[in-house]
Write a protein that holds these residues in place. Sequence first.
Motif, mmCIF file in Angstrom:
data_model
loop_
_atom_site.group_PDB
_atom_site.id
_atom_site.type_symbol
_atom_site.label_atom_id
_atom_site.label_comp_id
_atom_site.label_asym_id
_atom_site.label_seq_id
_atom_site.Cartn_x
_atom_site.Cartn_y
_atom_site.Cartn_z
ATOM 1 N N ASP A 463 0.850 -1.193 0.000
ATOM 2 C CA ASP A 463 0.000 0.000 0.000
ATOM 3 C C ASP A 463 0.882 1.238 0.000
ATOM 4 O O ASP A 463 1.396 1.642 1.053
ATOM 5 N N TYR A 465 0.178 4.345 -0.274
ATOM 6 C CA TYR A 465 -0.350 5.497 0.462
ATOM 7 C C TYR A 465 -0.035 5.380 1.955
ATOM 8 O O TYR A 465 0.336 6.357 2.607
ATOM 9 N N PRO A 470 1.455 11.400 4.967
ATOM 10 C CA PRO A 470 0.484 12.276 4.305
ATOM 11 C C PRO A 470 0.728 13.762 4.554
ATOM 12 O O PRO A 470 0.172 14.597 3.846
ATOM 13 N N ARG A 471 1.559 14.091 5.554
ATOM 14 C CA ARG A 471 1.824 15.494 5.873
ATOM 15 C C ARG A 471 3.115 16.008 5.231
ATOM 16 O O ARG A 471 3.513 17.150 5.466
ATOM 17 N N THR A 473 5.346 16.624 1.652
ATOM 18 C CA THR A 473 5.315 16.649 0.195
ATOM 19 C C THR A 473 6.246 15.572 -0.336
ATOM 20 O O THR A 473 7.079 15.023 0.399
ATOM 21 N N ARG A 512 3.587 18.331 -4.363
ATOM 22 C CA ARG A 512 2.259 17.821 -4.040
ATOM 23 C C ARG A 512 2.343 16.835 -2.869
ATOM 24 O O ARG A 512 3.393 16.275 -2.580
ATOM 25 N N TYR A 513 1.190 16.617 -2.243
ATOM 26 C CA TYR A 513 1.091 15.654 -1.147
ATOM 27 C C TYR A 513 0.569 14.315 -1.683
ATOM 28 O O TYR A 513 -0.049 14.258 -2.752
ATOM 29 N N PRO A 514 0.794 13.207 -0.952
ATOM 30 C CA PRO A 514 0.388 11.884 -1.455
ATOM 31 C C PRO A 514 -1.070 11.775 -1.868
ATOM 32 O O PRO A 514 -1.399 11.054 -2.818
ATOM 33 N N HIS A 515 -1.992 12.484 -1.179
ATOM 34 C CA HIS A 515 -3.417 12.336 -1.502
ATOM 35 C C HIS A 515 -3.754 12.862 -2.895
ATOM 36 O O HIS A 515 -4.807 12.537 -3.439
ATOM 37 N N ALA A 516 -2.865 13.646 -3.493
ATOM 38 C CA ALA A 516 -3.126 14.240 -4.807
ATOM 39 C C ALA A 516 -2.780 13.290 -5.953
ATOM 40 O O ALA A 516 -2.934 13.659 -7.119
ATOM 41 N N SER A 518 -2.813 9.288 -7.878
ATOM 42 C CA SER A 518 -3.520 8.013 -8.031
ATOM 43 C C SER A 518 -2.684 6.895 -7.410
ATOM 44 O O SER A 518 -1.522 7.094 -7.041
ATOM 45 N N ARG A 522 1.343 6.876 -6.824
ATOM 46 C CA ARG A 522 1.923 6.730 -5.487
ATOM 47 C C ARG A 522 2.916 5.583 -5.441
ATOM 48 O O ARG A 522 3.935 5.651 -4.747
#
Length: 696
Positions: A463, A465, A470-471, A473, A512-516, A518, A522
Amino acid sequence: MTSTESPAPVMAKDAPLLRVEGLRTEFRSKKGGIKAVNDVSFDIYPGDVLGIVGESGSGKSVTARSIMRMLRPPGEVVAGSVRFGGEDLLTLPEREMRRRRGSKVALVFQDPQSALNPVMKVGDQIVEAMTVHGVGKQAARERASDLLEQVGIPDVQTKIDHYPHQFSGGMRQRVVIAIALANDPALLIADEPTTALDVTIQAQILRLLARLRTELGIAIAIITHDMGVVAELCTDVVVMYGGRTVEKGTVEQVFEQPRHPYTAALLAAMPRLDDDRTGRSLPAIPGAPPDPAAPPPGCPFAPRCRFTEEACEQEPPALLQIGGAGQAAACFVAQRAAGGLDFSAPVRDEPATTTGTPAAPPAAEAVLEVRDLRVDVGSRRRGLFHREPPVYAVDSVSLSVHAGRTLGLVGESGCGKSTLSRSIVGINRVAGGSILVDGADVSAMGEQELTRVRSSVQYLFQDPYASLNPRRTIRQSLAEALAFRGIGGRAREEAARSLMTQVGLRAEHLDRYPHAFSGGQRQRIGIARALARQPRTLILDEPVSALDMSIQAQIINLLEKLQNELGLGYLFIAHDLSVVRHLSDTVAVMYLGRIVEYGDAAEVYGNPQHPYTAALLSSSPVPSVSARSRERIILPGDLPSPANPPTGCRFRTRCPIGPLAQPDRTICTEVDPQLTLTATGRRAACHFAGELALQA
């Protein structure tokens, strides 16, 4: 246990059991409606098995929830009809719809763990499903016992009073199916029912579904991204992309002569057990699926399609009949091509892996070697004098990884694959044996040894992500890894940009951050972070199992390209044998903490020596209609616990050629077979190696 079951004969198609027409589902937002399902139509006839396939975000699960009227706000069906037996389910009052859920149409969810109540006994949950429809408790309890037996739960009288956590993943899925069958529905909708299961347990569930269809005459709609499952189980198929139906027809029509470029691309991108493309790029679909919030103006597949014309970018094509009776495709170009499109031409893709710098031949000394490794996951002190007995999740395992080569490690969940890989990088404590990195023994895993491991061996998680902060970049994540090499200042910035380019991403993505990103992007970031330490070995723990087929092919191609350019050694861990076949030079098969077969990948797949290997191969779905008649070895039960392994051969409790089938083979019960050379020159741990041959 062997099986050559094929789908039952199709019933006469007088009238559809379920007819979906013009279904449109939107999710309301401040910016307007997001069209998750857009003008979807299909029929399901009594006794049929319909496969609904497509990538994540194509609208498959939203379609199922729309049919069941189980959408969560702000989701809403805005157009279309769903007729069951002539009655439109979308127009019924909610009270009436509740009566039809379970009694007419039932839904099986992807994750049985989340679908079951953890504080209720499984029998009570089945009983509850019936009592809400007016069945008495005593009759419901008797029916629950019958259902658990029908779906293959052993020792029903005991297991009916167990809680979900006391069941394995495959058994929990059987319980969920039993709940769905409780009120004798005519249609069962199964949403990715085997995605999280091993191939052996998947084979059990698929055979169960096929048997339910044959014995009960129940119709099934199965939502999946696995084209092999569709080929082996289904009678008809609907292919979805960007919220639309892009192709539909019988399985024979769609698989043997696909009419839509997306369908053909999905089939081509899948690795296969008989793969002869090892060392060459898979024909991956470029790009990524469309964003439902900002779909393209014309055909949703146009930005990724190699046949795109001007008309494709202006308006979406209608779903029209093309090919044989009942087959339809939504493609302007295909509808004009009398003889069908030529999908055999090379696909626009990343450069083939064979065009890069040739990989270095295997070195005389392995970059990673494991010798007689043992990992105890059970020994914990209780007081001053009591100690629990050891539980060896990894028991006397030896293997080696060479530069520029890939060792594939396969086996069911719980066999010890991830425990082994985590022990190599120091996450799990080693109880015995040795680990050599670049020829140096690092088994002690002190600070000096850990430094050597971290410099030479990098771990890529399943995984991506969860493995990224997540905090932070992407620039910050890469900078941290580069700092360990002593790279700072302007050189660090240049190195980060170079890494992004190397894995197929752009430098502007760094902030960019990981949530941005696909899932596939990632995973590329995870690879870039691993490469930042300039390792010689990558441990790849199920790196593509959570990805769609098209994105999976892109990551596989990237891994091959990097290995070709950098001469990396890979330890590739996966339960998908087709992916392992495509990537690996050598394969090790693991069962209950032991290696049971080891050898050249092509030879192991072509002529397995251990019955467990043969069972894994025969259980793997093949994306070909002709494969329906092939022999399947369906293993009974689940993997035993490493805390109490069977005496003698550890596989004997499930072996199709052992004492279960031939009671006179007491040697399997009394003598533990060792990993020794067979007549083929490969190594297998079986007293009767090579006896179980696979039929084509």
